[in-house]
Design an enzyme around this catalytic site. Structure first.
Site, PDB file in Angstrom:
ATOM      1  N   HIS A   1       0.825  -1.222   0.000  1.00 38.81           N
ATOM      2  CA  HIS A   1       0.000   0.000   0.000  1.00 38.81           C
ATOM      3  C   HIS A   1       0.857   1.270   0.000  1.00 38.81           C
ATOM      4  CE1 HIS A   1      -3.600  -2.327   0.520  1.00 38.81           C
ATOM      5  NE2 HIS A   1      -3.264  -2.775   1.725  1.00 38.81           N
TER       6      HIS A   1
ATOM      7  N   ASP B   1      -2.599 -10.518  -2.538  1.00 41.18           N
ATOM      8  CA  ASP B   1      -3.156 -10.093  -1.255  1.00 41.18           C
ATOM      9  C   ASP B   1      -4.629  -9.739  -1.483  1.00 41.18           C
ATOM     10  OD1 ASP B   1      -1.996  -8.827   1.580  1.00 41.18           O
ATOM     11  OD2 ASP B   1      -3.786  -7.794   0.825  1.00 41.18           O
TER      12      ASP B   1
ATOM     13  N   HIS C   1      -6.238  -7.339  -0.506  1.00 42.98           N
ATOM     14  CA  HIS C   1      -6.444  -5.897  -0.710  1.00 42.98           C
ATOM     15  C   HIS C   1      -5.681  -5.436  -1.944  1.00 42.98           C
ATOM     16  CE1 HIS C   1      -6.810  -6.825   3.630  1.00 42.98           C
ATOM     17  NE2 HIS C   1      -7.916  -6.118   3.483  1.00 42.98           N
TER      18      HIS C   1
ATOM     19  N   ASP D   1      -4.315 -13.004   3.194  1.00 42.79           N
ATOM     20  CA  ASP D   1      -5.544 -12.583   3.871  1.00 42.79           C
ATOM     21  C   ASP D   1      -6.799 -12.829   3.032  1.00 42.79           C
ATOM     22  OD1 ASP D   1      -4.734 -10.647   2.087  1.00 42.79           O
ATOM     23  OD2 ASP D   1      -4.555  -9.046   3.577  1.00 42.79           O
TER      24      ASP D   1
HETATM   25 ZN   LIG Z   1      -4.052  -7.324   2.707  1.00 41.01          ZN
END
Ligand SMILES: [Zn+2]
Length: 621
Positions: free
Chosen positions: A422, A459, A461, A548
């Site tokens: 991120h 991931d 996200h 995740d």
């Molecule tokens: Zn994540």
């Protein structure tokens, strides 16, 4: 050196016992097999010309038991001797004998050049014993197969002989399933030549002392070398190759020993590159080289306790416990012996500046030093050690890349934290500070001479930081599989985002609906990700491997299992075999429930090693 590791154990199936016995009979009749007392005092001293204390030939039962234990009967005694007593560069092994000691086998020979004896060689082959119960001396089980280099001496200078010989041996012992070369410190050439051949220092504490002494030398001679350059050395071969562009004077005495200072006995001056000069003058060290890991692929593991120094606040999902749990599982699964441990380093600032704004990094460093509890946003909890840990995580990815390009490992998993995907050029968010894969991609490009890098981010996200950093770059294919932005942090990663300017088409977002599960994940992967990588033909694949998307993870809803990770890992390795000599460096991102993080990461690492993984067997807890 790269091997076709699928050929490990190239000697094939075990031979019938009668073939082994026949070989023993023949060699005993020729006077090439003896028993030996395993007492170092009675072993031949270098150059003295005395023989081993050869004792009577042990019983055939004993010979067979040693043979089976060491070779699994996959090579006959005659054949082994033929593989070891090779003629290379006009040097020939004569009087080669096999000595059977308790549980081990010695190979001893004289080295001749024409009619003249110019040296000798002694190898000691044995199996380590692994303790089954820690802290107790018993019981044990047979562990790694080791080739211990007891002694090699040559009175005649021979450019490249030892090197050519050990490259040949590496191949032979690899195919025989031997795991390690070990090197006796007292071998006088150990200071530089073995390092150049890829032998590392066995004792990490000693390695750090050696590195400190190199820095002392740089300081004393006031050389134009930055401390960072020295700190990032993690392997003896790095030291041997260090600053080839920077020669320094060294002084040799009559016996051929070097020192960095001139004195009464050392007055003959030579100039060598810094790393070589330093090692020629340094004390000997015990060395080792991994030649085979018992798995079809040799996988590196980047790991350091330094990653635990980044502490978050209590209850924060991204805690040091994640890595502690993973490492405990690696130990309990017995995987330590089959992984090649790689040490991360603090990168030079220019490697970080290739990705991040210098003022942003300064602000991060100052926030950690000031004792702030978070940086930029409340999500991004920090502690005093966070800045160094984040730098080390990025340097961990660089160490993984170094390993796959040098051939030290075939691929690598970087068990790093804090995560990075991120983080943007001047932006910390979502537990991320420094974009580890992005630093790695930039480093691979500048240091390893490649252009096309694929970053695959699975991931749960969206990897918004990575996407932004390479948005206009046509040479970096960024692919993200993630939960649809309408439902999930950080709310980016829509299908229409395909890159910008020259980079249009080099960004591929594959949003998945909530509760997608393995089926939808794998279908999307096969339908969109595989063809995109095929078309791009990367020279390196980096994985932003978050775990995740697992159904047990508390902060996403993709409902996948280990099965999806195993499938995607296997397919990525196949793509890498086709396009980039298997080079895959996987970097840990998210994954916040211990049990599912550990079971997913273990299944992922085992798959990288080329092992067949049934997800259930590796799922723990
Ligand atoms: Zn994540």
């Amino acid at each position: 050196m790269m091997f076709d590791t699928t050929r490990a154990g190239g000697f094939g199936d075990p031979l019938p016992e009668r073939d082994i016995l026949e070989g023993f009979d023949r060699l005993i009749a020729e006077g090439k097999i003896y028993g030996a007392e395993r007492n170092p005092d009675v072993l031949k001293k270098s150059g003295s010309g005395e023989s081993f204390l050869a004792v009577a030939v042990p019983s055939l039962r004993r010979l067979l038991s040693v043979w089976d234990r060491l070779f699994g009967n996959r090579v006959s005694p005659v054949e082994l001797l033929r593989h070891l007593a090779v003629e290379i560069h006009g040097f020939e092994h004569r009087e080669a004998i096999l000595l059977f000691a308790r549980g081990r086998l010695l190979y001893d020979c004289q080295i001749f050049q024409g009619k003249e004896a110019v040296g000798h060689l002694t190898l000691d082959l044995y199996r380590e014993r692994d303790r089954v119960v820690p802290f107790l001396p018993f019981p044990t089980r047979p562990g790694r197969r080791v080739v211990y280099i007891e002694g090699i001496s040559l009175t005649r200078q021979s450019t490249g002989y030892a090197s050519a010989l050990f490259r040949r041996y590496e191949r032979v012992f690899h195919d025989l399933g031997f795991h390690l070369f070990r090197l006796k410190a007292s071998l006088s050439v150990g200071k530089y030549y073995w390092a150049k051949e890829g032998f590392d220092c066995s004792d990490r504490e000693q390695f750090r002392e050696i590195r400190d002494r190199l820095w002392d030398l740089v300081w004393r001679l006031d050389l134009p070398v930055a401390e960072q350059e020295v700190r990032r050395l993690t392997h003896m071969s790095d030291v041997a190759a260090f600053r080839r562009d920077l020669p320094i004077p060294v002084y040799r005495n009559a016996d051929g020993y070097y020192a960095t200072a001139r004195d009464a006995s050392r007055h003959e001056e030579f100039r060598f590159p810094l790393g070589k000069a330093f090692l020629l003058c340094s004390a000997p060290w015990d060395g080792f080289k991994v030649i085979y890991t018992d798995t079809p692929r040799r996988t590196g593991l980047v790991w350091s306790e330094g990653f635990l120094d980044h502490e978050s606040r209590p209850g924060h999902p991204e805690s040091p416990k994640r890595l502690e749990a993973l490492f405990t599982a690696i130990r309990e699964e017995g995987m330590r012996e089959s992984l090649i441990f790689l040490e991360p380093y603090i990168p030079a600032m220019e490697s970080l500046h290739a990705v991040h704004d210098p003022a942003y990094l300064d602000a991060f460093r100052e926030a950690a030093a000031r004792g702030d509890r978070h940086f930029a946003v409340r999500d991004c909890a920090i502690s005093a050690g966070s800045y160094e840990a984040a730098l080390l995580a990025a340097g961990g990815v660089m160490a993984g890349i170094d390993a796959v390009f040098s051939g030290r490992s075939d691929n690598a998993f970087c068990a790093v934290r804090p995560p990075g995907h991120h983080a943007g050029r001047a932006q910390a968010m979502g537990f991320c500070f420094i974009n580890n894969v992005a630093v790695g991609a930039a480093y691979a490009r500048s240091a390893c001479g490649i252009a096309r890098v694929c970053i695959l981010d699975w991931d749960a996200h969206h990897g918004n930081g990575t996407q932004d950093l390479f948005l206009e770059d046509p040479e970096t294919l960024f692919i993200s599989l993630h939960e649809h932005p309408s439902f999930c942090y950080p709310g980016t990663g829509r299908r229409m985002d395909r890159g910008k300017g020259a980079g249009v088409g080099a960004t591929l977002n594959v949003p998945l609906s909530p509760h997608a599960g393995d089926r939808e994940m794998i279908d999307a992967f096969e339908r969109e990700v595989v063809p995109a990588i095929e078309a791009f033909r990367p020279e390196l694949i980096l994985l932003s491997a978050g775990f995740d998307a697992h159904k047990d993870d508390p902060i996403a809803d993709l409902e996948c299992t280990e099965k999806a990770y195993v499938h995607m890992t296997r397919r990525v390795l196949e793509l890498a075999d086709r396009h980039c000599e298997g080079r895959v460096v996987s970097v840990l991102e998210g994954g916040y429930r211990m049990e599912s993080l550990v079971s997913s990461a273990i299944a992922h690492i085992k798959t990288m090693q080329g092992r067949e993984v049934s997800p259930c067997s590796s799922a723990r807890g």
